[in-house]
Design an enzyme around this catalytic site. Structure first.
Site, PDB file in Angstrom:
ATOM      1  N   GLY A 105      -6.222   3.589  -7.756  1.00  0.00           N
ATOM      2  CA  GLY A 105      -7.107   4.919  -7.050  1.00  0.00           C
ATOM      3  C   GLY A 105      -6.068   5.621  -6.619  1.00  0.00           C
ATOM      4  N   GLY A 152      -6.669   7.901  -2.704  1.00  0.00           N
ATOM      5  CA  GLY A 152      -7.345   7.858  -1.879  1.00  0.00           C
ATOM      6  C   GLY A 152      -7.032   9.232  -1.116  1.00  0.00           C
ATOM      7  N   GLY A 153      -7.102   9.723  -0.076  1.00  0.00           N
ATOM      8  CA  GLY A 153      -7.357  10.271   0.617  1.00  0.00           C
ATOM      9  C   GLY A 153      -4.932  10.942   0.756  1.00  0.00           C
ATOM     10  N   PHE A 154      -4.447   9.835   1.335  1.00  0.00           N
ATOM     11  CA  PHE A 154      -3.158  10.261   1.220  1.00  0.00           C
ATOM     12  C   PHE A 154      -2.108  10.316  -0.304  1.00  0.00           C
ATOM     13  CE2 PHE A 154      -3.933   7.446   5.079  1.00  0.00           C
ATOM     14  CZ  PHE A 154      -3.599   8.738   5.957  1.00  0.00           C
ATOM     15  N   GLY A 155      -2.866  10.084  -1.255  1.00  0.00           N
ATOM     16  CA  GLY A 155      -2.406   9.871  -1.914  1.00  0.00           C
ATOM     17  C   GLY A 155      -3.296   9.127  -3.723  1.00  0.00           C
ATOM     18  N   ARG A 156      -2.085   8.892  -4.907  1.00  0.00           N
ATOM     19  CA  ARG A 156      -2.535   7.934  -6.127  1.00  0.00           C
ATOM     20  C   ARG A 156      -1.513   6.682  -5.369  1.00  0.00           C
ATOM     21  NH1 ARG A 156      -4.354  10.817 -10.699  1.00  0.00           N
ATOM     22  NH2 ARG A 156      -4.579  12.725 -10.422  1.00  0.00           N
ATOM     23  N   VAL A 157      -2.562   5.901  -6.234  1.00  0.00           N
ATOM     24  CA  VAL A 157      -2.217   3.690  -6.094  1.00  0.00           C
ATOM     25  C   VAL A 157      -1.832   4.094  -7.875  1.00  0.00           C
ATOM     26  CG1 VAL A 157      -2.300   1.640  -4.870  1.00  0.00           C
ATOM     27  CG2 VAL A 157      -2.904   3.773  -3.807  1.00  0.00           C
ATOM     28  N   LYS A 173       2.085   3.380  -3.682  1.00  0.00           N
ATOM     29  CA  LYS A 173       1.323   4.470  -3.153  1.00  0.00           C
ATOM     30  C   LYS A 173       2.254   5.775  -3.177  1.00  0.00           C
ATOM     31  CE  LYS A 173      -1.842   4.927  -0.219  1.00  0.00           C
ATOM     32  NZ  LYS A 173      -3.664   4.591   0.758  1.00  0.00           N
ATOM     33  N   ASP A 181      -7.235   2.756  10.423  1.00  0.00           N
ATOM     34  CA  ASP A 181      -7.944   3.241   9.178  1.00  0.00           C
ATOM     35  C   ASP A 181      -8.744   2.024   8.404  1.00  0.00           C
ATOM     36  OD1 ASP A 181      -8.801   4.651   7.328  1.00  0.00           O
ATOM     37  OD2 ASP A 181      -7.350   5.236   6.054  1.00  0.00           O
TER      38      ASP A 181
HETATM   39  N1  ATP Z   1      -2.009  -3.015  -3.009  1.00  0.00           N
HETATM   40  C1  ATP Z   1      -2.556  -3.348  -3.991  1.00  0.00           C
HETATM   41  N2  ATP Z   1      -2.730  -3.902  -4.364  1.00  0.00           N
HETATM   42  C2  ATP Z   1      -4.350  -3.265  -5.113  1.00  0.00           C
HETATM   43  N3  ATP Z   1      -5.224  -2.051  -5.198  1.00  0.00           N
HETATM   44  C3  ATP Z   1      -4.678  -1.321  -4.335  1.00  0.00           C
HETATM   45  C4  ATP Z   1      -3.574  -1.675  -3.626  1.00  0.00           C
HETATM   46  N4  ATP Z   1      -3.461  -0.608  -2.429  1.00  0.00           N
HETATM   47  C5  ATP Z   1      -4.489   0.546  -3.385  1.00  0.00           C
HETATM   48  N5  ATP Z   1      -5.249  -0.298  -4.637  1.00  0.00           N
HETATM   49  C6  ATP Z   1      -6.086   0.307  -4.288  1.00  0.00           C
HETATM   50  O1  ATP Z   1      -5.807   1.782  -4.657  1.00  0.00           O
HETATM   51  C7  ATP Z   1      -7.282   2.790  -3.819  1.00  0.00           C
HETATM   52  C8  ATP Z   1      -7.235   3.163  -3.602  1.00  0.00           C
HETATM   53  O2  ATP Z   1      -5.660   3.612  -2.046  1.00  0.00           O
HETATM   54  P1  ATP Z   1      -5.413   4.734  -1.234  1.00  0.00           P
HETATM   55  O3  ATP Z   1      -4.886   2.826   0.147  1.00  0.00           O
HETATM   56  O4  ATP Z   1      -4.653   5.529  -2.006  1.00  0.00           O
HETATM   57  O5  ATP Z   1      -6.674   5.317  -1.038  1.00  0.00           O
HETATM   58  P2  ATP Z   1      -8.296   4.246   0.173  1.00  0.00           P
HETATM   59  O6  ATP Z   1      -7.894   3.311  -0.038  1.00  0.00           O
HETATM   60  O7  ATP Z   1      -9.741   4.505  -0.344  1.00  0.00           O
HETATM   61  O8  ATP Z   1      -8.181   5.651   1.467  1.00  0.00           O
HETATM   62  P3  ATP Z   1      -6.767   5.563   2.379  1.00  0.00           P
HETATM   63  O9  ATP Z   1      -6.706   6.688   2.048  1.00  0.00           O
HETATM   64  O10 ATP Z   1      -8.115   6.226   3.507  1.00  0.00           O
HETATM   65  O11 ATP Z   1      -6.375   4.273   2.447  1.00  0.00           O
HETATM   66  C9  ATP Z   1      -7.725   1.635  -2.902  1.00  0.00           C
HETATM   67  O12 ATP Z   1      -9.314   1.291  -3.234  1.00  0.00           O
HETATM   68  C10 ATP Z   1      -7.204   0.000  -4.251  1.00  0.00           C
HETATM   69  O13 ATP Z   1      -8.591  -0.060  -5.409  1.00  0.00           O
HETATM   70 MG    MG Z   2      -6.428   2.040   1.370  1.00  0.00          MG
END
Ligand code: ATP
Ligand code: MG
Ligand code: NAG
Ligand code: NAG
Ligand code: NAG
Ligand code: NAG
Ligand code: NAG
Ligand code: NAG
Length: 677
Positions: free
Chosen positions: A361, A363-368, A383, A480
């Site tokens: 996914g 998010g606001g900080f980058g790709r995971v 991340k 957050d």
């Molecule tokens: N530890 C993890 N295990 C499995 N999936 C994860 C994990 N961390 C993040 N993800 C997946 O990656 C997506 C993106 O996460 P990310 O934290 O970058 O964005 P966010 O939570 O939507 O926003 P924010 O940047 O405010 O945290 C999440 O919605 C989740 O589905």
């Molecule tokens: Mg997140």
């Protein structure tokens, strides 16, 4: 010493017994009147100067040292007359020779076959005197020598014809007769020039006819049989020159250019033609300088060189690219955080090069990305946070390391980090069931969670947040809290993630908050006003989260008219109207525990109280959820708080505000809220 000399001696004997090729056949017809040396091993020679016989049986007259002479004479003298005072008899000599040069086309000075009154040449000079005479006695009749010179230098004082000639010398180096090196073809008589310094083995014949008083000198390449026509033929009565007895042998000298003069074989006879030298038995010439390359090598070497260079180049490119690809930023202060440090290479391989199919996914900080660590086979979520400035990095990494020690069943474990240029990589435990928002808002993808699961998750997140706020050795403000930061493990436990990106502050110290992190709809009013995050701003966000989970709606929803509306305000309206349970997610189809749902909704409103002082702390929240204490009644005066209006008043980008609630409205940092645009 004796032993040292005995070994080569024994070796020589051994060689001789094994290899008759180098054996001397000094067959005497009349005393020492005739001999053949096909190689000089064991030959009885008087050597002086640079002359040596090599282990191979090669007679080396000069060894490459400049301005030196070398002589090799048959040790036994030869009688040229049958009676004292008589005429010199006919004799014949032949020898195989070669001249090797260090510089192509340059050599000096040559070789002479000589018949001399003694083997003492101590007064003779090197260079153009060829070790036969000196500046004072050159040409003097008292010298009593005859020589056939193989001359590779043109000396004007001796009226040399060129630097590649053969001559007949009597008592001095000014030739009686000379000719350019070469031979006359036996078949049609044509002349074939020869280059004396070509390095090739050549043969020479010196014949004296006593009756006619004629000296013939002939040379030819070693493979050519003795030409009938001599190269040089001079009439000279040696009876008036040679002493009785005389010595026969070779003299050679180097000048300013170092050259190697070799005799490979030699034969001699009185009163007849010299016996043939066995060419097959001649010793091998040494190789000087670089080995002459074969044709195959001449082709292969450039190809191999090119291939090598190309391979090397490719290798360098690959290595450089590898280094660039896996390049990391590492600084001295990070040593302390070593255990939490991951190598970029490992993370790169874990995620197959951050391939899109591993993308979990954005998010606001980058790709995971999802990854499998190569060594430990641990599943992780990586991340990638883009981070331009080095500033604050040290503090941040210190936080990461300290956060890495936080372990709780309702928190997503932060395993470590990696730094690259402009980038920070955070490694978390992988949560196999993904984030909660997927279940709440993308029902197509996931089955709806039943009430029991939701309540379980709520309690889990509450205890995780309590741990951050109160149970750990530092107060950690999450900053957050929202559905997408709640991740579900294998057992569908709710785990709070992303607290790694929040700031830490110690118990007791006043937080100096200059940046604000958060997501629209979860931001407490005082956070928007002051930009200061605190445990109570987390409680506000947690309240919104409770409503989000129970109502199955986003924190900013649209009302019937399509206007944006805070979920809190919407639920609050229902509470005022006494229809609180109508807000519960319709997807549950009424299958829920009304007491629990009522409790959670009320608690959600309480936590989202606009006044921070009216909010419970997380310990209270957990007590209420566990039923250890009743949720206090909400004051009927609780006001709906129009956060959207506040945002606009603060001059925030209207775009963010008017953004449809369905889109992720997460934003990174707002450095100065009051500044506006
Ligand atoms: N530890 C993890 N295990 C499995 N999936 C994860 C994990 N961390 C993040 N993800 C997946 O990656 C997506 C993106 O996460 P990310 O934290 O970058 O964005 P966010 O939570 O939507 O926003 P924010 O940047 O405010 O945290 C999440 O919605 C989740 O589905
Ligand atoms: Mg997140
Ligand atoms: C050549 O011989 C001379 C005299 O024996 C010697 O001094 C010199 O070192 C030799 N040079 C080489 C290269 O062997
Ligand atoms: C070499 O010749 C000399 C002189 O004729 C002789 O005295 C000597 O014995 C010979 N040596 C060998 C090894 O033949
Ligand atoms: C030749 O040498 C002898 C003795 O070495 C000397 O007496 C004589 O003068 C020399 N002759 C010439 C022409 O130099
Ligand atoms: C003589 O014969 C050789 C080959 O033996 C040949 O190369 C050369 O051209 C001939 N010369 C003449 C003048 O016929
Ligand atoms: C020398 O060469 C001539 C021809 O130039 C020949 O007639 C004579 O027989 C040769 N003499 C010897 C000894 O070979
Ligand atoms: C060579 O000289 C010797 C002695 O002076 C003489 O006996 C002989 O006849 C001469 N030979 C010729 C061919 O002139």
């Amino acid at each position: 010493m004796a032993q040292v000399e005995i070994i080569p001696f024994l070796l020589t004997i051994l060689l001789h017994s094994l290899n008759p090729a180098t054996a001397v056949s000094a067959t005497a017809t009349t005393g020492q009147d005739q001999f053949v040396f096909s190689g000089f091993a064991g030959a009885n020679l008087t050597l002086d100067g640079t002359a040596t016989v090599t282990a191979d049986g090669l007679l080396e007259l000069t060894n490459g040292t400049v301005q030196l002479t070398g002589h090799a004479f048959h040790r036994a003298p030869v009688s040229f007359r049958t009676s004292p005072g008589g005429a010199v008899r006919s004799f014949s000599a032949s020898f195989a020779f070669a001249i090797l040069t260090t510089y192509p086309g340059l050599s000096c000075h040559g070789i002479a076959f000589a018949v001399a009154p003694s083997t003492d040449f101590s007064s003779a000079l090197a260079a153009q005197y060829m070790g036969l005479a000196n500046i004072d006695d050159n040409g003097n009749a008292t010298n009593r020598f005859f020589a056939a010179e193989i001359d590779t230098m043109e000396n004007v004082e001796f009226q040399d014809i060129n630097n590649n000639h053969v001559g007949v010398d009597i008592n001095g180096l000014r030739s009686v007769e000379a000719h350019t090196a070469g031979y006359y073809d036996d078949t049609n008589g044509s002349f074939h020039g020869m280059n004396l310094i070509s390095g090739e083995v050549m043969q020479a014949w010196v014949d004296y006819d006593g009756e006619a008083a004629r000296i013939n000198v002939t040379i030819a390449p070693i493979a050519v049989t003795k030409p009938v026509r001599p190269l040089v033929s001079a009439r000279y009565n040696l009876s008036n020159v040679l002493r009785e007895p005389s010595y026969i042998g070779f003299s050679s000298a180097t000048g300013p250019i170092n050259s190697h003069h070799y005799i490979l074989g030699w034969s001699f006879a009185m009163d007849g033609f010299a016996p043939a030298i066995d060419i097959a038995k001649l010793p091998k010439l040494p190789r000087l300088g670089p080995k002459p390359r074969s044709k195959v090598l001449e082709i292969l070497v450039p190809i191999a060189t090119a291939a090598f260079i190309v391979t090397l180049g490719t290798l360098v490119v690959v290595v450089v690219r590898r280094r660039m690809r896996y390049a990391e930023l590492r600084e001295d202060w990070e040593v302390d955080f070593g255990p939490h440090r991951f190598s970029y290479k490992d993370l790169f391989h874990a995620t197959d090069g951050f391939e899109d199919k591993h993308l979990l996914g954005k998010g606001g900080f980058g790709r995971v990305y999802r990854g499998l660590l190569p060594k430990s086979k641990v599943e992780v979520a990586v991340k990638r946070v883009s981070h331009e400035s080095r500033q604050g990095m040290k503090e941040f990494v210190a936080e990461v390391a300290s956060i890495g020690r936080i372990r709780h069943r309702n928190l997503v474990q932060l395993l470590g980090y990696c730094r690259r240029k402009g980038e920070l990589l955070l490694v978390y435990d992988y949560m196999s069931n993904g984030s909660l928002d997927k279940y709440l808002h993308y029902e197509v993808e996931r089955p709806t969670l039943d009430w029991a699961q939701r309540f379980q998750i709520i309690k889990g997140v509450a205890s995780g947040l309590l741990y951050l706020h109160e149970k750990w050795d530092k107060v950690v403000v999450h900053r957050d809290i929202k559905a997408s930061n709640v991740l579900l493990d294998k057992e569908m436990n709710g785990r709070l993630g992303d607290f790694g990106l929040a700031r830490l502050y110690d118990h007791g110290t006043d937080p100096q908050t200059t940046h604000m992190v958060g997501t629209m709809g979860y931001l407490a009013p005082e956070l928007l006003r002051t930009g200061k995050a605190s445990p109570l701003t987390d409680v506000f966000a947690f309240g919104t989260f409770l409503l989000e989970v129970t109502c199955g709606q986003r924190p900013i929803k649209e009302d019937a008219q399509g206007d944006q509306l805070l979920l809190v305000d919407w639920v609050l309206d229902h509470w005022h109207n006494g229809t609180l349970l109508e807000t519960v997610d319709t997807r549950l189809q009424g299958n829920y525990n009304t007491d629990e749902a009522y409790l959670v909704l009320k608690l959600g409103l309480l936590c989202s109280h606009p006044s921070a002082s009216s909010r419970p702390n997380m310990q209270n929240v957990l007590d209420y959820l566990d039923g250890h204490a009743p949720v206090p009644e909400l004051a009927s005066t609780q006001l709906s708080f129009n956060i959207l209006a506040l945002l606009q008043n603060k001059g925030l980008d209207p775009y963010i505000v008017s953004c449809p609630p369905s889109s992720m409205m997460s934003f990174g940092t707002i450095s100065d809220l009051s500044g506006g645009r």
